[in-house]
Scaffold this active site. Structure first.
Site, PDB file in Angstrom:
ATOM      1  N   ARG A 158       3.375   7.312  -6.816  1.00 23.15           N
ATOM      2  CA  ARG A 158       2.972   6.922  -5.461  1.00 23.15           C
ATOM      3  C   ARG A 158       4.159   6.999  -4.511  1.00 23.15           C
ATOM      4  NH1 ARG A 158       0.912   1.011  -6.264  1.00 23.15           N
ATOM      5  NH2 ARG A 158       0.001   1.266  -4.190  1.00 23.15           N
ATOM      6  N   LYS A 188       4.620   0.390   3.021  1.00 24.93           N
ATOM      7  CA  LYS A 188       4.543  -0.649   1.991  1.00 24.93           C
ATOM      8  C   LYS A 188       5.457  -0.266   0.826  1.00 24.93           C
ATOM      9  CE  LYS A 188       0.456   1.397  -0.192  1.00 24.93           C
ATOM     10  NZ  LYS A 188      -0.979   1.272  -0.466  1.00 24.93           N
ATOM     11  N   HIS A 189       5.862  -1.239  -0.018  1.00 24.11           N
ATOM     12  CA  HIS A 189       5.547  -2.671  -0.021  1.00 24.11           C
ATOM     13  C   HIS A 189       6.841  -3.385   0.312  1.00 24.11           C
ATOM     14  CE1 HIS A 189       2.777  -0.599  -2.799  1.00 24.11           C
ATOM     15  NE2 HIS A 189       1.863  -1.497  -2.433  1.00 24.11           N
ATOM     16  N   HIS A 201      -0.183  -6.585  -9.900  1.00 26.73           N
ATOM     17  CA  HIS A 201      -1.626  -6.744 -10.112  1.00 26.73           C
ATOM     18  C   HIS A 201      -1.916  -7.646 -11.308  1.00 26.73           C
ATOM     19  CE1 HIS A 201      -1.459  -3.018  -7.724  1.00 26.73           C
ATOM     20  NE2 HIS A 201      -2.611  -3.407  -7.254  1.00 26.73           N
ATOM     21  N   ASP A 275      -0.162  -7.934   1.138  1.00 23.57           N
ATOM     22  CA  ASP A 275      -0.882  -7.233   0.082  1.00 23.57           C
ATOM     23  C   ASP A 275      -2.024  -8.170  -0.329  1.00 23.57           C
ATOM     24  OD1 ASP A 275      -1.610  -5.366  -1.799  1.00 23.57           O
ATOM     25  OD2 ASP A 275       0.370  -5.231  -2.725  1.00 23.57           O
TER      26      ASP A 275
END
Length: 552
Positions: A158, A188-189, A201, A275
């Protein structure tokens, strides 16, 4: 904007600060999940929604329905990063028929591998054109994190890479491309999630970065993107005890990070969004009330996906009434939100035409751009046995490593290889994480009768699951077989896989899973296309940033 602002009660102003998540699937009006969101829009005046998976037409129609339900138009966001793969029609599993969807571009790391800053701009603009066509006005992209840790389970491809100035240039170009097309970019982040070994997560990652380290490395892309005009910054649920003095508080809930660092030191004046507050990095240690109140006090303007939106509004209103949060903090946040609604045009044009969706989304021009970048991004890091760009008539054994969740992966590559080699020269085998040793031994014997043995590894990063590697027994099989067989490994997804089978003598990476990347890899293997990508990351002991072999 001021007229609308003045008309809002305190509760309605707080409602504008809430962003709720919704799936882009087909939903009857009385479906509980959809009815809940519509009620939040009508009764609580939530200011934004985040669209997730769904087909372009259904997403567009669903957005129109939600826009009709609200008095003040919604900001509609989506996590599109470097592709619109989330806007996909899905797969009919009985027949493996793909139902179509938006253009799927190569990953950020693949874009970086082409060596052209302009690719980031063009991809961002194309994504924004398709997003705008379906009614999405905010893209949660680009990722400005530096993927400086090979063990990072959540950022990986990413990211545009690991070198601060190069990532800064690419991310800033992505910001400009997005916003030139009328969609808001989100960097981000903040202040950086790249140098972590845990996934937010599932838990709270902790990094030892100091202010000096952040300013020299992690913040370089953020500063460049802010100067490029990025309108939104999204936080990282990452603890930075060297900055905050607390190893348990995520940056999202920290005033030293979100106000002192972001606004005062970097001069950011746009919208700060958290987030997702539903992530375990927050929920494991904080109640709904505490997380929402602390986020607003830290400097957050919009709360993404609180576990109970109605309860979140209650908590913030109560905190204002008890003078725990100054009313001026709420007013500043709501003015930023209303300003974005004016800037994006959604305040005046909240609905989209479904005919426009079909003209823009998945257009031939966009698909051609995706294919061009895919071809130029393929990176060959080893080729000791000269197996890449070899003779098109070579007898080939193709083995696809596919987790159970990959229904379509490998189909495009096999079809393209079959067209180039013919059925007499190509044999396909498939294995998964549970492949037995007997099955692997059978494939090993088949490899003795071919000139080229290709193993395609479809290993995708999945949030919260840590699926960035292959099982040890399969890795050991590949490594051992590499000693005596001419094996080429193609890493679709995680480019760091070579660490599991270091003796492999031919290794090629594509930085992602998708039709364009499979097609491009097959062309290279058939000798029908050159390869010249350069890896934008390093893996000590294996390759350094900028490595990549060239084949005509």
């Amino acid at each position: 904007m001021e007229e609308v602002f003045a008309s809002l009660t305190l509760r309605e102003r707080v409602g504008q600060m809430i962003n709720v998540w919704i799936l882009g699937d087909y939903s009857n009006f009385e479906d509980p999940s959809f009815a809940r969101v519509l009620e939040l829009i009508r009764a609580n005046h939530v200011g934004a929604v985040t669209m997730s998976l769904g087909s372009p037409i259904e997403v567009a129609d669903k957005i129109n329905v939600m826009q009709r339900a609200c008095r003040i138009p919604l900001l509609v966001a989506a996590d599109l990063e470097p592709n619109l793969g989330r806007l996909d029609g899905g797969v009919f599993d009985h027949y493996l028929i793909h139902a179509g969807g938006a253009t799927v571009f190569p990953s950020a790391m693949a874009i970086a591998a082409t060596g052209r800053i302009s690719d980031a701009y063009e991809v961002a603009k194309a994504i924004a054109d398709e997003a705008r066509a379906v009614g999405i006005s905010v893209n949660y992209a680009p990722v400005a994190d530096l993927n400086s840790n090979p063990s990072n389970p959540v950022i990986s491809t990413r990211s545009f890479g690991e070198e601060p100035s190069r990532v800064a240039e690419l991310a800033a170009a992505f910001v400009r491309g997005t916003q030139d097309a009328g969609v808001v970019a989100t960097i981000k982040h903040f202040p950086g999630h790249g140098d972590t070994t845990a996934d937010s997560h599932s838990c709270l990652p902790i990094t030892g970065a100091s202010i000096a380290r952040l300013e020299a490395i992690e913040l370089v892309p953020f500063a460049k993107c802010i100067n490029a005009g990025a309108a939104i910054v999204m936080t990282a649920h990452v603890a930075l005890p060297a900055v905050t003095g607390n190893s348990m508080v995520p940056a999202t809930l920290s005033k030293p990070i979100m106000t002192d660092l972001l606004r005062d030191r970097l001069g950011f004046s746009g919208l700060a969004i958290s987030d997702a507050l539903s992530m375990p990095a927050v929920t494991k240690s904080y109640s709904l009330t505490d997380s929402c109140v602390l986020a607003v006090k830290s400097g957050i303007d919009m709360l993404l996906d609180p576990t109970d939106p109605h309860g979140a509004i209650d908590a913030i209103v109560s905190a204002v009434e008890q003078e725990m949060i100054p009313s001026a903090r709420i007013d500043a946040a709501v003015r930023r939100i209303l300003e974005l609604k004016a800037r994006t045009g959604v305040a005046a044009h909240r609905f989209v035409s479904l005919d426009t969706v079909r003209r823009v989304v998945g257009s031939p021009g966009h698909r051609s751009l995706a294919m061009d970048i895919a071809r130029r991004s393929v990176t060959l890091l080893r080729d000791h046995d000269c197996l890449v760009c070899g003779p098109s008539s070579a007898r080939t054994l193709l083995v696809n490593y596919l987790p159970d969740t990959e229904l379509r992966a490998g189909n495009v590559m096999f079809a393209r290889m079959l067209a180039g080699l013919g059925s007499g020269n190509l044999r396909l085998e498939k294995i998964g994480p549970t492949a037995t040793q007997a099955r692997l031994d059978l494939i090993s014997r088949a490899a003795a009768n071919v000139e080229r043995f290709i193993i395609a590894m479809y290993v995708r990063r999945v949030e919260g699951s840590g699926r960035t590697a292959i099982p040890p027994h399969i890795a050991a099989w590949i490594d051992q077989l590499s000693i005596s067989s001419r094996i080429a490994v193609i890493a679709f997804g995680n480019p760091y896989l070579i660490g599991q089978f270091p003796q492999v003598r031919t290794y090629m990476v594509t930085y992602g899973i998708g039709d364009a990347l499979e097609h491009a890899a097959a062309e290279v293997l058939l000798g029908e296309a050159p390869v010249g990508g350069r890896v934008p990351i390093s893996f000590p002991g294996y390759f350094k940033r900028g490595d990549g072999l060239t084949r005509s």
